[in-house]
Design a protein around this motif. Sequence first.
Motif, PDB file in Angstrom:
ATOM      1  N   GLN A 123       0.776  -1.146  -0.098  1.00 50.27           N
ATOM      2  CA  GLN A 123      -0.081  -0.173   0.078  1.00 50.27           C
ATOM      3  C   GLN A 123       0.895   1.351   0.167  1.00 50.27           C
ATOM      4  OE1 GLN A 123      -2.322  -1.081   3.565  1.00 50.27           O
ATOM      5  NE2 GLN A 123      -4.090  -1.220   2.496  1.00 50.27           N
ATOM      6  N   PHE A 124       2.082   1.202   0.806  1.00 50.85           N
ATOM      7  CA  PHE A 124       2.837   2.363   0.837  1.00 50.85           C
ATOM      8  C   PHE A 124       3.576   2.554  -0.407  1.00 50.85           C
ATOM      9  CE2 PHE A 124       7.007   4.283   1.979  1.00 50.85           C
ATOM     10  CZ  PHE A 124       6.769   5.425   2.505  1.00 50.85           C
ATOM     11  N   ALA A 125       4.058   1.357  -1.110  1.00 50.17           N
ATOM     12  CA  ALA A 125       4.463   1.708  -2.519  1.00 50.17           C
ATOM     13  C   ALA A 125       3.720   2.210  -3.568  1.00 50.17           C
ATOM     14  CB  ALA A 125       5.077   0.362  -2.866  1.00 50.17           C
ATOM     15  N   ASP A 126       2.191   1.710  -3.376  1.00 49.79           N
ATOM     16  CA  ASP A 126       1.403   2.193  -4.415  1.00 49.79           C
ATOM     17  C   ASP A 126       1.016   3.656  -4.190  1.00 49.79           C
ATOM     18  OD1 ASP A 126       0.801  -0.205  -5.457  1.00 49.79           O
ATOM     19  OD2 ASP A 126      -0.834  -0.606  -4.193  1.00 49.79           O
ATOM     20  N   ARG A 127       0.981   4.177  -2.919  1.00 49.97           N
ATOM     21  CA  ARG A 127       0.947   5.581  -2.741  1.00 49.97           C
ATOM     22  C   ARG A 127       2.207   6.548  -3.152  1.00 49.97           C
ATOM     23  NH1 ARG A 127      -3.701   6.693  -0.316  1.00 49.97           N
ATOM     24  NH2 ARG A 127      -3.734   8.746   0.658  1.00 49.97           N
ATOM     25  N   VAL A 128       3.388   6.097  -2.941  1.00 47.44           N
ATOM     26  CA  VAL A 128       4.418   6.657  -3.469  1.00 47.44           C
ATOM     27  C   VAL A 128       4.424   6.846  -5.025  1.00 47.44           C
ATOM     28  CG1 VAL A 128       7.086   6.446  -3.762  1.00 47.44           C
ATOM     29  CG2 VAL A 128       6.003   5.886  -1.437  1.00 47.44           C
ATOM     30  N   ASN A 129       4.068   5.638  -5.511  1.00 50.71           N
ATOM     31  CA  ASN A 129       4.054   5.794  -7.024  1.00 50.71           C
ATOM     32  C   ASN A 129       2.997   6.763  -7.555  1.00 50.71           C
ATOM     33  OD1 ASN A 129       4.807   4.435  -9.560  1.00 50.71           O
ATOM     34  ND2 ASN A 129       2.378   3.884  -9.710  1.00 50.71           N
ATOM     35  N   LYS A 130       2.075   6.667  -6.654  1.00 50.06           N
ATOM     36  CA  LYS A 130       0.723   7.678  -7.044  1.00 50.06           C
ATOM     37  C   LYS A 130       1.111   9.315  -6.891  1.00 50.06           C
ATOM     38  CE  LYS A 130      -3.478   9.544  -4.874  1.00 50.06           C
ATOM     39  NZ  LYS A 130      -4.616   9.240  -3.858  1.00 50.06           N
ATOM     40  N   TYR A 131       1.949   9.381  -6.094  1.00 48.49           N
ATOM     41  CA  TYR A 131       2.463  10.948  -5.926  1.00 48.49           C
ATOM     42  C   TYR A 131       3.687  11.249  -6.753  1.00 48.49           C
ATOM     43  CZ  TYR A 131      -0.646  10.815  -1.763  1.00 48.49           C
ATOM     44  OH  TYR A 131      -1.743  10.909  -0.910  1.00 48.49           O
ATOM     45  N   LEU A 132       4.712  10.283  -7.034  1.00 45.77           N
ATOM     46  CA  LEU A 132       6.027  10.464  -7.728  1.00 45.77           C
ATOM     47  C   LEU A 132       6.116  10.171  -9.041  1.00 45.77           C
ATOM     48  CD1 LEU A 132       7.948   9.857  -4.490  1.00 45.77           C
ATOM     49  CD2 LEU A 132       7.747  12.058  -5.285  1.00 45.77           C
ATOM     50  N   ARG A 133       4.683   9.685  -9.582  1.00 44.65           N
ATOM     51  CA  ARG A 133       5.119   9.416 -10.997  1.00 44.65           C
ATOM     52  C   ARG A 133       3.861  10.073 -11.838  1.00 44.65           C
ATOM     53  NH1 ARG A 133       6.330   3.554 -12.687  1.00 44.65           N
ATOM     54  NH2 ARG A 133       6.194   4.719 -14.559  1.00 44.65           N
ATOM     55  N   ASP A 134       4.267  10.134 -13.263  1.00 48.73           N
ATOM     56  CA  ASP A 134       3.480  10.755 -13.958  1.00 48.73           C
ATOM     57  C   ASP A 134       3.207  12.146 -13.619  1.00 48.73           C
ATOM     58  OD1 ASP A 134       3.236   8.388 -15.837  1.00 48.73           O
ATOM     59  OD2 ASP A 134       1.773   7.527 -14.178  1.00 48.73           O
ATOM     60  N   ASP A 135       1.695  12.586 -13.401  1.00 51.84           N
ATOM     61  CA  ASP A 135       1.350  13.901 -12.779  1.00 51.84           C
ATOM     62  C   ASP A 135       0.981  14.035 -11.502  1.00 51.84           C
ATOM     63  OD1 ASP A 135       1.718  14.971 -15.624  1.00 51.84           O
ATOM     64  OD2 ASP A 135      -0.576  14.301 -16.036  1.00 51.84           O
ATOM     65  N   GLY A 136       1.766  12.923 -10.709  1.00 53.62           N
ATOM     66  CA  GLY A 136       1.288  13.026  -9.178  1.00 53.62           C
ATOM     67  C   GLY A 136       1.829  14.300  -8.535  1.00 53.62           C
ATOM     68  N   ILE A 137       1.330  14.665  -7.436  1.00 56.24           N
ATOM     69  CA  ILE A 137       1.213  15.877  -6.788  1.00 56.24           C
ATOM     70  C   ILE A 137       2.796  16.234  -6.306  1.00 56.24           C
ATOM     71  CG2 ILE A 137      -0.957  15.983  -6.229  1.00 56.24           C
ATOM     72  CD1 ILE A 137      -0.271  15.095  -3.178  1.00 56.24           C
ATOM     73  N   LEU A 138       3.692  15.447  -6.055  1.00 53.55           N
ATOM     74  CA  LEU A 138       4.718  15.526  -5.852  1.00 53.55           C
ATOM     75  C   LEU A 138       5.906  15.683  -6.859  1.00 53.55           C
ATOM     76  CD1 LEU A 138       5.190  13.743  -2.450  1.00 53.55           C
ATOM     77  CD2 LEU A 138       4.730  16.131  -2.756  1.00 53.55           C
TER      78      LEU A 138
END
Length: 202
Positions: free
Chosen positions: A139-154
Amino acid sequence: SYRRLYDAAVAGFTSNVAYFAVQGLRPDGTPDPSGEELLDPENLMDYMICTYYTGDPDAPVSCWGHFSNNVFAIYNRLWPQGFTWYRHDAEHSLGANGGINEGRLLTDPTDRSIGQNWSHFNPAWLHLRLTANQEYLLQFADRVNKYLRDDGILTAAPNIQRWMTRADQIDQAIIAESARWGDSKTEPPRTKNDWQGQNNYM
C-alpha cells in the motif's frame, strides 16, 4: 488508545491479523464491531512520504537531539478513525538551514530505534514497524507511486505551480515581514530580494 497502538507496534505487524486489528478489522479484513480503530494507514503513509520527501530533520525524529520531536496527532474518541498525524514546525525542511543534509537521519538504519521506548513513540518508528507487513508495504509503495510518477502531486511541475501560487499570495506581505525580521540577525538587512532568491533556489 495511543498506548495500545504503541503496544501493538512493539508486538509487531508481520501478520495481517495484527495489521488489521489496529484498523478495527477482523483477520479477513472486514469491519469488526468489537474492534478498536487505532490506525489510519493512509494518513500515516502520507505523513511519512511528506517527511521523506521534504527531508524534515526535526520531525518526527530530531537530528539535533536524537529524539522524537514536533509530533502532533489527533484521535477522535467519539467516532474513532485511527490516529492521524500532522506536519508541524517544519522550517528546516527542503534544505533550509542545512536541513537537507541533516535529513539523512530519517532513513539511516542506525536511527530506527528512536521511538521504541514509550516516551519517544512516534509515527516514523510506527511506520518502520508496519513495513514488516507485506500488505502495508505494498500500500505504501502504491501511494509513493501515485504521488511521484506521471502527474502526481509531488512531481516537479505540480510542486513548482503550488510553490509559486503560494509565493504570489504573499508577494507584498513579505516586504513587511522582511522589515520585521530582516535586520534582527544580519547586516546588511535582508529584504524581499533575499526572499525572491530563495524562491528561485527552491
